[in-house]
Design a protein around this motif. Structure first.
Motif: not given
Length: 175
Positions: A155-173
């Motif tokens: 369940a946590a595999w998509f949580e961003p690492f603390g030292n990276t820029n996050t990807r837009d969670p609404h970017r779609g597929f």
């Protein structure tokens, strides 16, 4: 080769996710039938369709022509799988494909996919494959705490690492 392997991995993951839906993988029953999800740690076998689609998108996320920088555990495992696949693709290059690669600029580290493993990764997600480390995904497990691994539960595999820029969670597929 790596981006080709990521693209194929994403395509296979989207196909497998649609076919499998919310069903669970059964160890020994689905091996070889699901190109991607049977290759993953068993803690992901009960994942649902949405989780699997998010994993497929994680294989799509690294930008072609840029240094792959995994931003979460899912992207990291997708990159591990793609590195394995890319190495296999190099071994299977036919004469035509090899000629195409010869035309590209060369570097002494070309096709050194083992070196990529040393450079790209934040966690040792591959420990999840070893039965000796069952339970290590839980951040409250003693070994996890000692190694400072963090939450490796599916369940946590998509949580961003603390030292990276996050990807837009609404970017779609893409599909």
């Amino acid at each position: 080769m790596l981006y080709s392997a990521l693209s194929v991995l994403a395509d296979e993951a989207f196909d497998d996710a649609e076919e499998l839906g919310d069903g669970s993988l059964v160890l020994g029953e689905h091996e070889g039938n699901w190109g991607v999800f049977a290759r993953m740690p068993k803690l992901t076998f009960a994942a649902d369709l949405q989780w699997r689609r998010r994993f497929a998108r994680a294989a799509d996320d690294p930008e072609h022509g840029r240094w792959p920088q995994p931003t979460c555990t899912a992207e990291e495992l997708a990159l591990h799988l793609a590195l394995d696949d890319a190495g296999d693709q190099v071994d299977e290059l036919g004469a035509t494909e090899a000629d195409t690669h010869v035309a590209l600029p060369t570097h002494r580290d070309d096709y050194d996919f083992d070196a990529c493993t040393d450079m790209f990764f934040h966690t040792d997600v591959l420990m999840l494959y070893n039965p000796r480390f069952d339970g290590i995904e839980d951040p409250d497990a003693d070994t996890n705490r000692q190694l400072g691994m963090g939450d490796l539960r599916a369940a946590a595999w998509f949580e961003p690492f603390g030292n990276t820029n996050t990807r837009d969670p609404h970017r779609g597929f893409r599909r």
